[in-house]
Scaffold this motif. Sequence first.
Motif, PDB file in Angstrom:
ATOM      1  N   PRO A   1      27.014  50.166  49.993  1.00  0.00           N
ATOM      2  CA  PRO A   1      28.708  50.872  50.065  1.00  0.00           C
ATOM      3  C   PRO A   1      29.587  50.064  49.655  1.00  0.00           C
ATOM      4  CG  PRO A   1      26.788  49.723  51.273  1.00  0.00           C
ATOM      5  CD  PRO A   1      26.286  49.966  49.738  1.00  0.00           C
ATOM      6  N   PHE A   2      29.206  48.931  48.785  1.00  0.00           N
ATOM      7  CA  PHE A   2      29.760  48.207  47.913  1.00  0.00           C
ATOM      8  C   PHE A   2      30.314  48.966  46.858  1.00  0.00           C
ATOM      9  CE2 PHE A   2      28.239  44.426  49.495  1.00  0.00           C
ATOM     10  CZ  PHE A   2      29.728  43.838  49.681  1.00  0.00           C
ATOM     11  N   ALA A   3      29.670  50.037  46.246  1.00  0.00           N
ATOM     12  CA  ALA A   3      30.454  50.919  44.789  1.00  0.00           C
ATOM     13  C   ALA A   3      31.109  52.238  46.108  1.00  0.00           C
ATOM     14  CB  ALA A   3      29.149  52.070  44.575  1.00  0.00           C
ATOM     15  N   PHE A   4      30.973  52.095  46.701  1.00  0.00           N
ATOM     16  CA  PHE A   4      32.050  52.861  47.909  1.00  0.00           C
ATOM     17  C   PHE A   4      32.901  52.918  48.243  1.00  0.00           C
ATOM     18  CE2 PHE A   4      27.808  56.040  49.510  1.00  0.00           C
ATOM     19  CZ  PHE A   4      28.043  56.850  48.191  1.00  0.00           C
ATOM     20  N   LEU A   5      32.926  51.662  48.358  1.00  0.00           N
ATOM     21  CA  LEU A   5      34.463  50.336  48.832  1.00  0.00           C
ATOM     22  C   LEU A   5      35.584  50.717  47.566  1.00  0.00           C
ATOM     23  CD1 LEU A   5      34.399  47.458  51.029  1.00  0.00           C
ATOM     24  CD2 LEU A   5      36.086  47.534  49.617  1.00  0.00           C
ATOM     25  N   GLY A   6      34.766  49.957  46.170  1.00  0.00           N
ATOM     26  CA  GLY A   6      35.453  49.677  45.161  1.00  0.00           C
ATOM     27  C   GLY A   6      35.982  51.364  44.864  1.00  0.00           C
ATOM     28  N   ALA A   7      35.581  52.639  44.981  1.00  0.00           N
ATOM     29  CA  ALA A   7      35.723  54.149  44.527  1.00  0.00           C
ATOM     30  C   ALA A   7      36.892  54.224  45.471  1.00  0.00           C
ATOM     31  CB  ALA A   7      34.889  54.915  45.367  1.00  0.00           C
ATOM     32  N   VAL A   8      37.132  53.615  47.112  1.00  0.00           N
ATOM     33  CA  VAL A   8      38.313  54.453  48.455  1.00  0.00           C
ATOM     34  C   VAL A   8      39.182  53.532  47.814  1.00  0.00           C
ATOM     35  CG1 VAL A   8      38.485  54.121  50.171  1.00  0.00           C
ATOM     36  CG2 VAL A   8      36.477  54.890  50.200  1.00  0.00           C
ATOM     37  N   LEU A   9      39.058  52.209  47.782  1.00  0.00           N
ATOM     38  CA  LEU A   9      39.748  51.213  47.396  1.00  0.00           C
ATOM     39  C   LEU A   9      40.765  51.107  46.049  1.00  0.00           C
ATOM     40  CD1 LEU A   9      41.380  48.608  48.677  1.00  0.00           C
ATOM     41  CD2 LEU A   9      40.350  47.404  47.552  1.00  0.00           C
ATOM     42  N   GLY A  10      40.075  51.546  45.034  1.00  0.00           N
ATOM     43  CA  GLY A  10      40.577  51.882  44.005  1.00  0.00           C
ATOM     44  C   GLY A  10      41.290  52.848  43.766  1.00  0.00           C
ATOM     45  N   SER A  11      40.754  54.271  44.278  1.00  0.00           N
ATOM     46  CA  SER A  11      41.783  55.633  44.316  1.00  0.00           C
ATOM     47  C   SER A  11      43.058  55.563  45.230  1.00  0.00           C
ATOM     48  CB  SER A  11      40.770  56.204  45.353  1.00  0.00           C
ATOM     49  OG  SER A  11      39.476  56.607  44.085  1.00  0.00           O
ATOM     50  N   LEU A  12      42.373  54.814  46.262  1.00  0.00           N
ATOM     51  CA  LEU A  12      43.901  54.679  47.101  1.00  0.00           C
ATOM     52  C   LEU A  12      45.351  53.803  46.782  1.00  0.00           C
ATOM     53  CD1 LEU A  12      42.335  54.726  50.605  1.00  0.00           C
ATOM     54  CD2 LEU A  12      43.645  56.878  49.557  1.00  0.00           C
ATOM     55  N   LEU A  13      44.942  52.866  45.696  1.00  0.00           N
ATOM     56  CA  LEU A  13      45.668  52.032  45.616  1.00  0.00           C
ATOM     57  C   LEU A  13      46.445  52.520  44.105  1.00  0.00           C
ATOM     58  CD1 LEU A  13      43.691  48.642  45.259  1.00  0.00           C
ATOM     59  CD2 LEU A  13      46.320  49.314  47.106  1.00  0.00           C
ATOM     60  N   ILE A  14      45.556  52.836  43.297  1.00  0.00           N
ATOM     61  CA  ILE A  14      46.033  53.879  42.042  1.00  0.00           C
ATOM     62  C   ILE A  14      46.639  55.373  42.133  1.00  0.00           C
ATOM     63  CG2 ILE A  14      45.493  53.592  39.537  1.00  0.00           C
ATOM     64  CD1 ILE A  14      45.004  51.570  40.470  1.00  0.00           C
ATOM     65  N   GLU A  15      45.887  56.117  42.783  1.00  0.00           N
ATOM     66  CA  GLU A  15      46.253  57.409  42.767  1.00  0.00           C
ATOM     67  C   GLU A  15      46.257  58.121  43.601  1.00  0.00           C
ATOM     68  OE1 GLU A  15      42.763  59.081  41.531  1.00  0.00           O
ATOM     69  OE2 GLU A  15      42.537  58.318  39.606  1.00  0.00           O
ATOM     70  N   GLY A  16      46.576  57.027  45.003  1.00  0.00           N
ATOM     71  CA  GLY A  16      47.207  57.557  46.233  1.00  0.00           C
ATOM     72  C   GLY A  16      46.101  58.782  47.274  1.00  0.00           C
ATOM     73  N   ASN A  17      44.628  58.660  47.076  1.00  0.00           N
ATOM     74  CA  ASN A  17      44.149  59.626  47.654  1.00  0.00           C
ATOM     75  C   ASN A  17      42.620  58.922  47.562  1.00  0.00           C
ATOM     76  OD1 ASN A  17      43.267  60.174  45.000  1.00  0.00           O
ATOM     77  ND2 ASN A  17      44.342  61.669  44.586  1.00  0.00           N
TER      78      ASN A  17
ATOM     79  N   GLY B   1      32.106  52.015  41.081  1.00  0.00           N
ATOM     80  CA  GLY B   1      32.780  52.686  41.635  1.00  0.00           C
ATOM     81  C   GLY B   1      34.261  52.923  41.942  1.00  0.00           C
ATOM     82  N   TRP B   2      34.565  51.928  41.256  1.00  0.00           N
ATOM     83  CA  TRP B   2      36.645  51.670  41.134  1.00  0.00           C
ATOM     84  C   TRP B   2      36.456  52.624  39.985  1.00  0.00           C
ATOM     85  CZ3 TRP B   2      39.950  47.907  43.897  1.00  0.00           C
ATOM     86  CH2 TRP B   2      40.839  48.282  43.193  1.00  0.00           C
ATOM     87  N   VAL B   3      35.907  52.586  38.615  1.00  0.00           N
ATOM     88  CA  VAL B   3      36.185  52.967  37.548  1.00  0.00           C
ATOM     89  C   VAL B   3      35.610  54.086  37.774  1.00  0.00           C
ATOM     90  CG1 VAL B   3      35.154  53.009  34.919  1.00  0.00           C
ATOM     91  CG2 VAL B   3      35.803  51.226  35.844  1.00  0.00           C
ATOM     92  N   GLY B   4      34.562  55.209  38.565  1.00  0.00           N
ATOM     93  CA  GLY B   4      34.148  56.215  38.570  1.00  0.00           C
ATOM     94  C   GLY B   4      34.912  56.360  38.624  1.00  0.00           C
ATOM     95  N   ALA B   5      36.497  56.569  39.978  1.00  0.00           N
ATOM     96  CA  ALA B   5      36.979  57.344  41.064  1.00  0.00           C
ATOM     97  C   ALA B   5      38.477  57.056  40.596  1.00  0.00           C
ATOM     98  CB  ALA B   5      36.971  56.578  41.885  1.00  0.00           C
ATOM     99  N   THR B   6      39.086  55.598  39.689  1.00  0.00           N
ATOM    100  CA  THR B   6      40.058  56.262  38.742  1.00  0.00           C
ATOM    101  C   THR B   6      40.439  55.958  37.480  1.00  0.00           C
ATOM    102  OG1 THR B   6      39.955  53.462  38.326  1.00  0.00           O
ATOM    103  CG2 THR B   6      40.850  54.819  40.902  1.00  0.00           C
ATOM    104  N   GLY B   7      38.813  55.962  36.986  1.00  0.00           N
ATOM    105  CA  GLY B   7      39.497  55.714  35.364  1.00  0.00           C
ATOM    106  C   GLY B   7      40.033  55.061  35.076  1.00  0.00           C
ATOM    107  N   THR B   8      40.270  53.674  35.217  1.00  0.00           N
ATOM    108  CA  THR B   8      40.950  52.381  35.382  1.00  0.00           C
ATOM    109  C   THR B   8      40.018  51.321  35.656  1.00  0.00           C
ATOM    110  OG1 THR B   8      42.232  52.490  37.077  1.00  0.00           O
ATOM    111  CG2 THR B   8      43.203  53.358  35.163  1.00  0.00           C
TER     112      THR B   8
END
Length: 286
Positions: free
Chosen positions: A21-37, A152-159
């Motif tokens: 769940p924390f990997a998913f949380l990182g992916a979701v939060l990162g995507s919305l903060l960095i990419e807006g989706n 999760g953050w890196v996987g979803a955003t590359g940053t």
Amino acid sequence: MKKIKIILEMIKFEHTVFALPFAFLGAVLGSLLIEGNWPSILEWVWITLAMVGARSAAMSLNRLIDAKIDADNPRTEGRAIPAGLLSKLETGMFIAGSFGLLLFSAYQLNMLAVYLLPITVFFLVFYSYTKRFTWLCHVFLGMTIAIAPLGGWVGATGTLTWEAFVLFLAVAFWTAGFDVIYATQDAEYDKEVKLYSIPSHFGIEKALLIAKGFHIISFSAMLSLFFITPLGWIFLIGIFIVGAIMVYEHSLVSPKDLSKVSVAFFTMNGIISMVMLAFTIGDLLL
């Protein structure tokens, strides 16, 4: 199929619920903060598979590296390798396959995920050895599991941004805290065979106080996400629920009564990770 069942039992596959769940949380939060989706479906899939590969490799390595220690400890002598249910070769093959799944999944995500893999693999291997030379082994375990939200953050955003490391801090000290509680079961054994842990070094009473301190740091880091990200009041409610669960978790154990350590370790922490994810997604949706 019998061997697969033994392997899944050995690595406690169901406890993936702690970190996934924390990997998913990182992916979701990162995507919305960095990419807006939101993360794409394929990103969800590959992040999940990467997590399964990483955790399976880490747990199998831990069991392989600790096989002799487990064989000598009455509490763990029934585990698969010391009990002869799995050979070291079979375990090694499973570890290689798990690392292969992690590597392949990272390639499907982005190159930063691939470039950071050596750091991930180092922690996945190294933390199993730390109990041999430092009572900070719990913190190293926490750092290892806290790679999940970073992954999760890196996987979803590359940053990677500094907000991701606040989440890393929250997960690292949450994990370290509950691992200290779990280690109280082996305090006397660890001291006898000269293994390092906070309970064996400081005693159970002080260890439980240190665990509370770790969880205060974790809660503070979780709470700070409310102030440094667009997360709102629904997320804040979730954080206070998590804090209440942490308080309840500590109420279950005391220096004189460790009979409910398993409840505090497994049940409560599985709930915490799911609450964090659910309230974060709920906040972002609404």
